[in-house]
Every structure is written in structure tokens, then in C-alpha cells.
Write a protein that holds these residues in place. Structure first.
Motif, PDB file in Angstrom:
ATOM      1  N   LEU A 267       0.844  -1.199   0.000  1.00 15.57           N
ATOM      2  CA  LEU A 267       0.000   0.000   0.000  1.00 15.57           C
ATOM      3  C   LEU A 267       0.878   1.247   0.000  1.00 15.57           C
ATOM      4  CD1 LEU A 267      -2.938  -0.828   2.393  1.00 15.57           C
ATOM      5  CD2 LEU A 267      -2.942  -0.666  -0.073  1.00 15.57           C
ATOM      6  N   ASN A 268       1.948   1.186   0.786  1.00 20.95           N
ATOM      7  CA  ASN A 268       2.860   2.326   0.847  1.00 20.95           C
ATOM      8  C   ASN A 268       3.459   2.614  -0.522  1.00 20.95           C
ATOM      9  OD1 ASN A 268       4.647   4.253   2.190  1.00 20.95           O
ATOM     10  ND2 ASN A 268       6.208   2.785   1.632  1.00 20.95           N
TER      11      ASN A 268
ATOM     12  N   LYS B 189       2.227   1.839  -3.367  1.00 22.67           N
ATOM     13  CA  LYS B 189       1.188   2.352  -4.262  1.00 22.67           C
ATOM     14  C   LYS B 189       0.916   3.822  -3.965  1.00 22.67           C
ATOM     15  CE  LYS B 189      -1.249   0.385  -6.748  1.00 22.67           C
ATOM     16  NZ  LYS B 189      -1.688  -0.413  -7.836  1.00 22.67           N
ATOM     17  N   LEU B 190       0.913   4.152  -2.680  1.00 28.19           N
ATOM     18  CA  LEU B 190       0.640   5.536  -2.303  1.00 28.19           C
ATOM     19  C   LEU B 190       1.747   6.470  -2.767  1.00 28.19           C
ATOM     20  CD1 LEU B 190      -0.813   5.062   1.258  1.00 28.19           C
ATOM     21  CD2 LEU B 190      -1.974   5.993  -0.706  1.00 28.19           C
ATOM     22  N   LEU B 191       2.960   5.936  -2.819  1.00 26.79           N
ATOM     23  CA  LEU B 191       4.071   6.766  -3.269  1.00 26.79           C
ATOM     24  C   LEU B 191       4.116   6.863  -4.779  1.00 26.79           C
ATOM     25  CD1 LEU B 191       6.831   5.610  -0.810  1.00 26.79           C
ATOM     26  CD2 LEU B 191       5.821   7.854  -0.958  1.00 26.79           C
TER      27      LEU B 191
ATOM     28  N   SER C 144       1.538  -3.816  -9.417  1.00 28.72           N
ATOM     29  CA  SER C 144       0.200  -4.187  -8.968  1.00 28.72           C
ATOM     30  C   SER C 144       0.267  -4.813  -7.579  1.00 28.72           C
ATOM     31  CB  SER C 144      -0.447  -5.150  -9.944  1.00 28.72           C
ATOM     32  OG  SER C 144      -0.215  -6.466  -9.547  1.00 28.72           O
TER      33      SER C 144
ATOM     34  N   ASN D 139      13.141   9.043  -7.827  1.00 27.88           N
ATOM     35  CA  ASN D 139      13.558   9.898  -6.717  1.00 27.88           C
ATOM     36  C   ASN D 139      13.006   9.438  -5.381  1.00 27.88           C
ATOM     37  OD1 ASN D 139      11.044  10.389  -7.612  1.00 27.88           O
ATOM     38  ND2 ASN D 139      11.116  12.610  -7.410  1.00 27.88           N
ATOM     39  N   ARG D 140      12.138   8.430  -5.397  1.00 26.48           N
ATOM     40  CA  ARG D 140      11.509   8.038  -4.140  1.00 26.48           C
ATOM     41  C   ARG D 140      11.904   6.646  -3.685  1.00 26.48           C
ATOM     42  NH1 ARG D 140       5.392  10.030  -4.878  1.00 26.48           N
ATOM     43  NH2 ARG D 140       5.779  12.249  -4.771  1.00 26.48           N
TER      44      ARG D 140
ATOM     45  N   ALA E 137      14.229   5.560  -1.885  1.00 24.53           N
ATOM     46  CA  ALA E 137      14.587   5.458  -0.468  1.00 24.53           C
ATOM     47  C   ALA E 137      13.336   5.319   0.398  1.00 24.53           C
ATOM     48  CB  ALA E 137      15.373   6.680  -0.042  1.00 24.53           C
ATOM     49  N   LEU E 138      12.293   6.039   0.030  1.00 20.49           N
ATOM     50  CA  LEU E 138      11.066   5.992   0.826  1.00 20.49           C
ATOM     51  C   LEU E 138      10.408   4.624   0.739  1.00 20.49           C
ATOM     52  CD1 LEU E 138       9.475   9.433  -0.056  1.00 20.49           C
ATOM     53  CD2 LEU E 138      10.890   8.835   1.872  1.00 20.49           C
ATOM     54  N   VAL E 139      10.557   3.957  -0.404  1.00 20.33           N
ATOM     55  CA  VAL E 139       9.946   2.634  -0.561  1.00 20.33           C
ATOM     56  C   VAL E 139      10.791   1.577   0.121  1.00 20.33           C
ATOM     57  CG1 VAL E 139       9.169   0.943  -2.238  1.00 20.33           C
ATOM     58  CG2 VAL E 139       8.894   3.350  -2.710  1.00 20.33           C
TER      59      VAL E 139
ATOM     60  N   TYR F  37      12.681   1.873   2.746  1.00 17.91           N
ATOM     61  CA  TYR F  37      12.717   1.910   4.211  1.00 17.91           C
ATOM     62  C   TYR F  37      11.741   0.922   4.875  1.00 17.91           C
ATOM     63  CZ  TYR F  37      12.397   3.336   8.982  1.00 17.91           C
ATOM     64  OH  TYR F  37      12.367   3.300  10.333  1.00 17.91           O
ATOM     65  N   PRO F  38      10.445   0.914   4.516  1.00 20.21           N
ATOM     66  CA  PRO F  38       9.560  -0.076   5.145  1.00 20.21           C
ATOM     67  C   PRO F  38       9.944  -1.521   4.845  1.00 20.21           C
ATOM     68  CG  PRO F  38       8.393   1.160   3.453  1.00 20.21           C
ATOM     69  CD  PRO F  38       9.675   1.839   3.670  1.00 20.21           C
TER      70      PRO F  38
ATOM     71  N   LEU G 255      12.584  -2.343   7.241  1.00 23.79           N
ATOM     72  CA  LEU G 255      12.027  -2.534   8.583  1.00 23.79           C
ATOM     73  C   LEU G 255      11.350  -3.897   8.700  1.00 23.79           C
ATOM     74  CD1 LEU G 255      11.914  -0.592  10.994  1.00 23.79           C
ATOM     75  CD2 LEU G 255       9.579  -0.078  10.358  1.00 23.79           C
TER      76      LEU G 255
END
Lengths: 229, 343
Positions: A128-129, A131-133, A138, A202-203, A205-207, A209-210, A213
Motif C-alpha cells: 500500500l505504501n 502504491k501511495l508513493l 500491482s 527519486n523516491r 529510499a522511501l519505498v 525503508y519499510p 524494517l
């Protein structure tokens, strides 16, 4: 629709008046092109033995395992996703972690459920994260990749159990630590290799990270696992 | 009957192009949409968002087409029957369409929600990093309302990080036993605190006439949890009492001050400011204390009763209850037991 039929009627009504002279032979050969039917036979799985079906599916799962262990630039994991491999890995991991809580008065039930829920809930959250980014992947493709990439951690779990058979001293802890850290980085690396392409550059890193974790928590659970004596 | 045959005819020709037919427009499109909806319920879940969009467009197209049809007038041959049938068909189609839409919208809800949430996750890594750093820098600017970014990626990730850190802390302090419940507790505590306190403060802010939205509150409190994450991560690994208190005061205090500063700048009047900021500061600081101490007492009790054989291989020293206290408790229990045996 009645109008259409009415309008069609005179068209075909004229045909009855057509007379065919006797000397023209009204016969011929009706041939059905063979190509499609044979193709259907090739793809039909209705009349093959069950063993073949299962073996084929297992082979597909095994092929994806290889892909995870050798994370090349390949879209095989993404193209024909399945959830059998993740289920298999997840159940294996959860069953092997099960013994950890048997030393309490409870029968260790939460452990299996906990691992199971962490893996599926975690991958759903990551998906979901992403997809949101703005990722283009899919939902089930992502679940499939994340599930298959637990494989190194499951291997680490098996090794840990074997090491723990030998005893639980400092040496065994160091061996397990190295094993878990290696498999954790492998998992993260492999899943990133598969998933990174579908994300905006550019994103990443944001993907990542979770994902980091998620595997970190699973790796931590494996490392802190101790069988009941 | 009408719509069914019409639908069949249309599907034979082309899945979406039912509008060029000179027959009843509405029914054709509605039936086709329904059929395709049923088809998508199985495998290609992904395309539903797209389909939803397409169906909307198509609906508009259908309306336009219907309008133009009325304008041009019916063909001579259909004049009598067609007018009546068309009306009826359209009415039925409308109802079918409405029902179908209602059903479909339920299925699409998940995806619709994702689209609604997407703007809040529209960040760059650098922005997230800057906001994390800014969450530790209190700004003393009271006269003018400070900016609060309405974004949820950072807060969500911080809450998940906090969950992971809590789990880590619980395990290192020796809780193999209650793992399952502690897992649930960790998630429940973190999300409960984030959502609960944000809503509570938002409610207070509403009462005190502060200018802040729920989204800003969630973002503010979420980034405020960064300090908690840092403090807990350090103190779960390094066990010194004084270190925890120093970090609690410095790091926790700084992140609290940051939030207080923002709230003060967005509130008018002394009493509202005091109520709002006092509540937030107390809740935020006490939450950190709670996370550090509460579970540990439970763990301590369980460890005391189990004693020895069941401790995990990498058990750490009990850190939060002073040794004197545990000795005292142990000694009193022992002496009580001896005195009971003596009697």
C-alpha cells in the motif's frame, strides 16, 4: 429486436426462390483449420495426470526461488505472480519459530499466528505504501515478490535451528548473528532489485525503508529464537 | 429481453462500442457494463480503478448520445414503437445502472481510498529528512502561525519504526513468554497513542479555537514521535539510568517543545495556550516514560517467577528497577517463607 427480424426477413426470403441448375455440383469439403485445435490440446490441463499438474506448479515455484537467490534483472517474479511460494515460505518459517514459546504455560499458539500475521500484514502495508508513493506495480505482484524474498530468511532459520542443536553458547550466537544479518541483507537487496524499477526514481529510499524494517523485524525474530529445552 | 439481446449483440461486436447502434442506447451500455463488472470480480483486480474511470466517462458519453438522438428525432419506421420502448428501456437501464454502480462502488472503495490518500504521501526523501531534523528544532516564533506540513508518510513510518523498536526492547528485556500479546500491545500502543492523542488534541484545539486541522495534528504528533524513537532505541540498547533521564529531558523535551511552539503560534489567548500545550506536553513526555518503564515491570515479575532455566540466550541485565528494590523484595519474601515454615 422485432424490427430487425422483420427487416431481415425479406432478405432471406428471396433465397428460397433461387434455383440451382442440376449440373452444378453443390458439394465440397469443409475443413477446419487444424492449428487452433492442436494448440488447445497443448494448453489443456484437464486430462493430464494430477502429478504433472502439481509438478509443473512446483517447478514454477522452484524457478522463482532460484530467481530470488540470484536476483538478476528479470521480470519472471513480476510477470506470473503466484502466492503459493510465499504461503509455503511463510508457513515453514512460522512452524519453525513455533517451538520458541513452548516454554510458557500457554501452548505457544500466538507464535504461529504472530509470524503469519506479521508477514502478511507487513507485506500489505509495504505494498500500500509503494502504491501511495506512486509505484506502478500491482498489488499481488508486490505481495508475491515480498513473499518470495523471505526465502533467505527461511534458510537462515533452518541454519539457526541446526546450530542451536549443537548448543547455545557465544559461538553459536555469533554464527547465527552472521547468518541472519547476511540473509536479511540478501532479502532486502533482492526485493529492492525486483521492486525498485516500478518506483519513481527519486523516491526509492522511501519505498525501501519499510521493506528494510519488515525484514529487520523478521530477522530479529529469527535471531532471538530459542527452542524450548 | 430487450436489453439482454441488445447486450449480446454489442458484446459480439466490440466490448465498449455500443453507442453507434441505432437502437436503445442506455440499455446497451448498462448491460455491457454489468457484464464486464462481473468479469473483473475474479482475477484482474488491478484494472478496476481504470474501469471505474472508463465507466464514468462512458456514462457521460451515453447521456450525450441520448441527448443527440432526441434532438435529431427518431427514424420514420421506428416512430411509433421506438419512442415508447426507448423510454422504458432507458428507465430500466437507469435503475440497473444505479444498482450496478452502487454494488461496484463498494468493490472500488479500496482503490478510491488509495487515490484519496495519495496526496498525503507525496513527498521526496529530502523533504522527509528535513522534516525529521526540524522536528527536533523548536522554533520560537509566536506572533505568526508556523507552517505544518500535512503529510502522512513520515508519521506512518515513524509509528511503524516505534513498533519495531518496542518489540526489540521487549525481547531484549527477556519476554519470550508473552511475545504474541506484546506484539499486539506494541502495535496497539503506538497507533493508539498517535491516533488517540491527535484526535484528543484536535478536539481541545477546536474548543480553544486553535487554527490547526486534523491532518496537521497527525503530522505534527507523528513527527514528534521521532524523538521517542531515538530515545527508546538508544536506551533499549544502552542500559544506564541517568542516560535515559538525560535523553528523556533533552531529546524528548526538544521534540515536545517543537510541537508546543507550533501550537502556541496557532492559538490566541493565554488560557487556551496553557491548556492545549500543557496537555500535549504532559501526554507526550509521560508516554515516553510509559514506554520505557511499563512493560519492563511486567517482564521483571515474570522473570522473577520463572527464574533461571527459561531465560533466553541473549538476556540483558534487568535495568529499570534498582537492584536494592529487588533484593529487598526477595529478602522479605524469603523471610516470610521461612517464618511461615517455622510456624
Amino acid at each position: 429486436m422485432a424490427e430487425v427480424d422483420d427487416s431481415n426477413k425479406p432478405l432471406f426470403a428471396g433465397l428460397s426462390d433461387v434455383s440451382i441448375s442440376e449440373d452444378i455440383p453443390v458439394e465440397g469439403e469443409i475443413t477446419v483449420p487444424v492449428g487452433p485445435s492442436s494448440q488447445d490440446d497443448a494448453y489443456s490441463t484437464l486430462d493430464e495426470p494430477v502429478k504433472e499438474t502439481i509438478l509443473r506448479d512446483l517447478k514454477a515455484v522452484g524457478k522463482k526461488f532460484v530467481h530470488v537467490m540470484y536476483p538478476r534483472k528479470s521480470s519472471a517474479l513480476l510477470r506470473d505472480w503466484d502466492l503459493w511460494g510465499p504461503l509455503l515460505l511463510c508457513v515453514t518459517l512460522a512452524l519453525m519459530l513455533q517451538g520458541g514459546s513452548a516454554d510458557s504455560k500457554e501452548d505457544g499458539g500466538p507464535q504461529f499466528a504472530e509470524v503469519f500475521v506479521i508477514i502478511w500484514f507487513g507485506s500489505v502495508v509495504i505494498t500500500l505504501n509503494s502504491k501511495l508513493l506512486g509505484g506502478t506495480i500491482s498489488f499481488f505482484q508486490s505481495l508475491c515478490v515480498l513473499g518470495y524474498c523471505i526465502l533467505p530468511l527461511t534458510v537462515a532459520m533452518i541454519v539457526c535451528r541446526l546450530v542451536l542443536l549443537g548448543g547455545s553458547g557465544t559461538v553459536s550466537f555469533i554464527v547465527r548473528l552472521v547468518m541472519v544479518v547476511a540473509s536479511f541483507s540478501w532479502s532486502t537487496f533482492a526485493s529492492t532489485a525486483f521492486l525498485a524499477d516500478s518506483q519513481p526514481a527519486n523516491r526509492k529510499a522511501l519505498v525501501v525503508y519499510p521493506i528494510f524494517l519488515f525484514y529487520f523485524v523478521i530477522g530479529w525474530m529469527i535471531l532471538t529464537f530459542s527452542p524450548s529445552s | 429481453m430487450i436489453s439482454a439481446s441488445d447486450g449480446n449483440k454489442n458484446t459480439n461486436a466490440e466490448p465498449w462500442g455500443g453507442f453507434d447502434d441505432n437502437l436503445i442506447q442506455g440499455s446497451g451500455s448498462a448491460v455491457i457494463d454489468m457484464e464486464n463488472m462481473d468479469d473483473t470480480s475474479g482475477s484482474s483486480f488491478e484494472d478496476m480503478g481504470e474501469m471505474h474511470q472508463r465507466m464514468k466517462e462512458e456514462e457521460e458519453v451515453a447521456e450525450e448520445a441520448a441527448a443527440t438522438e432526441e434532438d435529431t428525432g427518431d427514424d420514420g419506421e421506428f416512430l411509433g414503437m421506438k419512442g415508447f420502448k426507448g423510454q422504458l428501456g432507458r428507465q430500466v437501464a437507469d435503475e440497473v445502472w444505479q444498482a450496478g454502480k452502487r454494488q461496484a462502488s463498494k468493490a472500488f472503495n479500496l482503490y478510491a481510498n488509495i487515490d484519496i490518500l495519495r496526496p498525503y504521501f507525496d513527498v521526496e526523501p529530502i523533504q522527509v529528512r528535513n522534516r525529521l531534523i526540524e522536528s527536533m528544532i523548536p522554533v520560537r516564533m509566536i506572533g505568526f502561525p508556523q507552517k505544518v506540513a500535512g503529510e502522512l508518510y513520515g508519521p506512518m513510518m515513524l509509528v511503524f519504526t516505534l513498533v519495531a523498536i518496542l518489540l526489540h526492547g521487549m525481547k531484549t528485556s527477556g519476554t519470550v513468554i508473552r511475545e504474541g500479546t506484546l506484539m499486539g500491545t506494541a502495535i496497539g500502543t503506538c497507533f493508539g497513542y498517535w491516533l488517540g492523542v491527535s484526535s484528543f488534541i484536535f478536539f481541545l484545539a477546536y474548543l480553544c479555537n486553535a487554527q490547526i486541522t486534523m491532518l496537521q495534528m497527525l503530522s505534527l504528533l507523528g513527527y514528534g514521535l521521532f524523538g521517542h524513537c531515538v530515545v527508546l532505541f538508544v536506551t533499549y540498547n544502552v542500559h544506564f539510568h541517568w542516560l535515559f533521564y538525560v535523553l528523556w529531558l533533552v531529546v524528548g523535551g526538544v521534540s515536545t517543545l517543537r510541537m508546543v511552539g507550533v501550537l502556541i503560534s496557532r492559538t490566541v489567548g493565554q488560557t487556551p495556550r496553557l491548556i492545549l500545550c500543557g496537555t500535549l506536553a504532559i501526554l507526550h513526555m509521560l508516554f515516553l516514560l510509559y514506554l520505557h518503564f511499563t512493560y519492563h515491570k511486567i517482564v521483571e515479575g515474570i522473570l522473577d517467577t520463572l527464574e533461571g532455566p527459561n531465560v533466553p540466550p541473549i538476556q540483558r541485565v534487568a535495568r529499570d528497577l534498582p537492584d536494592v528494590a529487588t533484593h529487598l523484595v526477595n529478602n522479605t519474601v524469603k523471610s516470610l517463607g521461612i517464618s511461615l515454615q517455622a510456624q
